[in-house]
Design an enzyme around this catalytic site. Structure first.
Site, mmCIF file in Angstrom:
data_model
loop_
_atom_site.group_PDB
_atom_site.id
_atom_site.type_symbol
_atom_site.label_atom_id
_atom_site.label_comp_id
_atom_site.label_asym_id
_atom_site.label_seq_id
_atom_site.Cartn_x
_atom_site.Cartn_y
_atom_site.Cartn_z
ATOM 1 N N SER A 472 0.854 -1.189 0.000
ATOM 2 C CA SER A 472 0.000 0.000 0.000
ATOM 3 C C SER A 472 0.884 1.232 0.000
ATOM 4 O O SER A 472 2.061 1.178 0.395
ATOM 5 C CB SER A 472 -0.904 -0.001 1.237
ATOM 6 O OG SER A 472 -1.578 1.236 1.386
ATOM 7 N N TYR A 485 -2.385 -0.992 10.301
ATOM 8 C CA TYR A 485 -2.459 -1.210 8.848
ATOM 9 C C TYR A 485 -1.145 -0.836 8.175
ATOM 10 O O TYR A 485 -0.598 -1.601 7.378
ATOM 11 C CB TYR A 485 -3.620 -0.393 8.271
ATOM 12 C CG TYR A 485 -3.801 -0.569 6.785
ATOM 13 C CD1 TYR A 485 -4.416 -1.709 6.272
ATOM 14 C CD2 TYR A 485 -3.352 0.401 5.882
ATOM 15 C CE1 TYR A 485 -4.584 -1.881 4.906
ATOM 16 C CE2 TYR A 485 -3.518 0.241 4.526
ATOM 17 C CZ TYR A 485 -4.124 -0.899 4.035
ATOM 18 O OH TYR A 485 -4.276 -1.060 2.686
#
Length: 602
Positions: A472, A485
């Site tokens: 990401s 995350y």
């Protein structure tokens, strides 16, 4: 000369000692020799005729033949002087392409007198195949030709002349590269030496050479006739190579559709050798395969898929025809691609992109219904085959069982896309141990499990492959809103970099894909630490209303994944903000840390 004069067939029955289980054997007489011909499948179906190379016999095709026999009439024969076929006497002058063409026509007339055959050749079988596909006397007898690891000697001769008469630095480098790869041709032209080598230590150690350098699995190849076959086959080079390279034919145009399969790791032939092939084969389909030279033994599953699809298309059966129209169909057609998190979002878009390129798809997700829909749509889009599997990637034992099942039922995965992931928002001090475990189990351990169980099988196969891990833009960005995350995605990024270094020597590429804000469900289904259920639902709904305005569809990420595999890229930030974040992380990390301090608290 009529077909009846060219040769005759004898024998029949279920060929005891034919070398390929279940094959029917016959003998075909032509030009003073007898050829051993084996057949599998229904003779009423289209005939696929497989021609082996040097120093092989027809058994090199055994796995491919068995894979095709349920749909086609498959025919293999030992080239003159090889296997169970007899050798010409004298050997000198007995292996010319003209005589080999006589042999092909005799076999074709015996096994398929009323219909043209679909020709497939490897190595010297492909060299012969180019002769058969370009001379006038075979016109109408060949419905299609699939070539691998063997050029036309005429095309090769023109390729050399072009680089010698109109040299450029690039052409000179190409010529030198191919000359280095073709060192063995000169050796095979020497008198007596090749025969002595093959009947001595080379013949003895050849199976181990293939096992070590080609990663060739054990089986019914090589056969006991290897030493004699190799000694006889040296005359293929002596009778043909120099005469054709010196005086290549100017009319060597293919009179049938051609499928070219190019192994990118071929130790004997450069990919550049086929650069000008469209000039000679107007109906050309190109395929590239991350493999070494002996693909009939090391990649039979891939060849069965490509040959079957090409033959079916040329037979004009619209009900069975697979259309691979994607921009990378030459690269991924028929390959086995496994995608986790494939029920929706980036995973589903990635499965569809590979399906459009003609890949076989395994859609993996915890959502059984969503994975099944992805598999069904993949088949409609262009995947020749697609399956769904229900697995929680966080479960290491379940992933191990999945890998065993895939290996046994579908084959070794060519491209693995570890895409499954979940989101979690909230500051560190409100993130519980259970929250951390949930995120890391899926986002990090799911990737570790996939890389471990499937990467090991890629490495054991020894024919390359590619692993894509979805990280990401958060991997570059410190964030007080996304500590769990971001940590998981940063770990995926570093894992990918480490694994890329480890597997590079085995021809396995590893890519970390780093999207930014993409229109998927992960944002509006992400949990929030320390928030009551109603507040968490409100935040998810708010995110769901805002995110579509980003208007960056997952299909763009899927396109980036395919490009990354083709180019073997290490780290790919996809969206503009991801590219910007990576740039700042390199050159202005302090600025990113400052931005992180002023983020809105969840």
């Amino acid at each position: 000369m009529s077909r009846g004069q060219r040769g005759g067939a004898t024998g029949g029955g279920a060929g005891a000692g034919a070398g390929i289980a279940g094959a029917r054997e016959r003998r075909v007489r032509t030009g003073g020799i007898e050829l051993c011909v084996a057949e599998l499948g229904d003779p009423e179906q289209p005939t696929v005729l497989l021609v082996h190379g040097y120093p092989d016999s027809k058994e090199v095709w055994s796995e491919v033949a068995r894979g095709l026999a349920d749909r086609f009439h498959v025919v293999l024969y030992d080239v003159r002087g090889c296997g169970r076929s007899t050798a010409p006497r004298p050997l000198r002058g007995g292996f010319t392409l003209e005589k080999l063409t006589d042999d092909f026509l005799a076999v074709a007339d015996a096994v398929s007198p009323d219909r043209p055959v679909h020709l497939v050749g490897h190595d010297w079988g492909s060299v012969q195949g180019w002769e058969f596909a370009t001379v006038r006397r075979t016109e109408g007898r060949i419905a299609s030709f699939t070539s691998m690891s063997g050029p036309s000697l005429d095309h090769f001769g023109h390729w050399i002349k072009k680089r010698m008469t109109r040299p450029t630095p690039r052409r000179a480098a190409q010529l030198l590269q191919q000359s280095a790869k073709s060192w063995y041709v000169g050796v095979l032209h020497t008198p007596v030496l090749p025969e002595l080598a093959w009947r001595g230590p080379l013949g003895k150690h050849w199976p181990r050479v293939l096992e070590r350098w080609e990663k060739m699995p054990a089986g019914d190849y090589p056969t006991a006739s290897l030493r004699r076959d190799a000694a006889h086959g040296a005359w293929l080079y002596r009778d043909n190579v120099l005469p054709r390279l010196r005086r290549p034919r100017g009319d060597a145009y293919a009179h049938c559709p051609v499928q070219l399969i190019t192994p990118t790791g071929d130790a004997f032939l450069s990919e550049r050798l086929y650069d000008d092939l469209e000039e000679w084969a107007p109906q050309l389909v190109r395929r590239t395969l991350a493999a070494k030279h002996w693909v009939p033994r090391t990649r039979p599953d891939q060849l069965v898929s490509w040959i079957g699809a090409f033959v079916t298309a040329k037979e004009g059966d619209p009900a069975r025809r697979v259309v691979a129209s994607g921009p990378h169909a030459d690269r991924f057609g028929g390959q086995l691609v496994l995608v986790t998190g494939a029920a929706s979002g980036i995973g589903r878009a990635t499965a569809f992109a590979f399906a459009e390129a003609g890949a076989r798809i395994i859609a993996v997700d915890r959502d059984a219904e969503g994975a099944a829909r992805t598999a069904d749509m993949s088949r409609l889009i262009g995947a020749p085959q697609a399956w769904s599997e229900v697995v929680d990637v966080a479960d290491g034992t379940a992933m191990e069982k999945l890998a065993d099942r895939v290996d046994a039922e579908y084959g070794t995965v060519d491209v693995l896309v570890n895409n499954a992931g979940i989101g979690l928002a909230g500051p560190f001090l409100r993130t519980t141990t259970e929250d951390w475990k949930k995120v890391l189990d899926v986002n990090l351990w799911g990737v570790i499990h996939g890389c471990r169980v499937f990467g090991r099988r890629m490495a054991d196969r020894g024919q390359g492959g590619h692993i894509v891990n979805t990280a990401s833009a958060a991997a570059f960005l410190p964030s007080k809103m996304l500590p769990a995350y971001s940590t998981s995605k940063a770990a995926v990024l570093m894992l990918s970099e480490c694994l890329r270094a480890e597997l590079a020597g085995q021809g396995i590429g590893v890519t970390a894909i780093c999207p930014g804000l993409v229109d998927t469900a992960i944002a509006n289904t992400a949990g929030s630490t320390g928030a009551p259920a109603d507040e968490e639902k409100r935040r998810q709904e708010e995110t769901g209303r805002k995110d579509p305005r980003r208007n960056y569809p997952p299909e763009k990420v899927a396109d980036a994944i395919l490009r990354a595999v083709v180019r073997n890229q290490a780290v790919v930030p996809v969206t503009p903000e991801a590219r910007g974040a990576r740039l700042l992380s390199r050159f202005a990390p302090r600025l990113l840390r400052t931005f992180a301090r002023f983020e809105r608290r969840v």
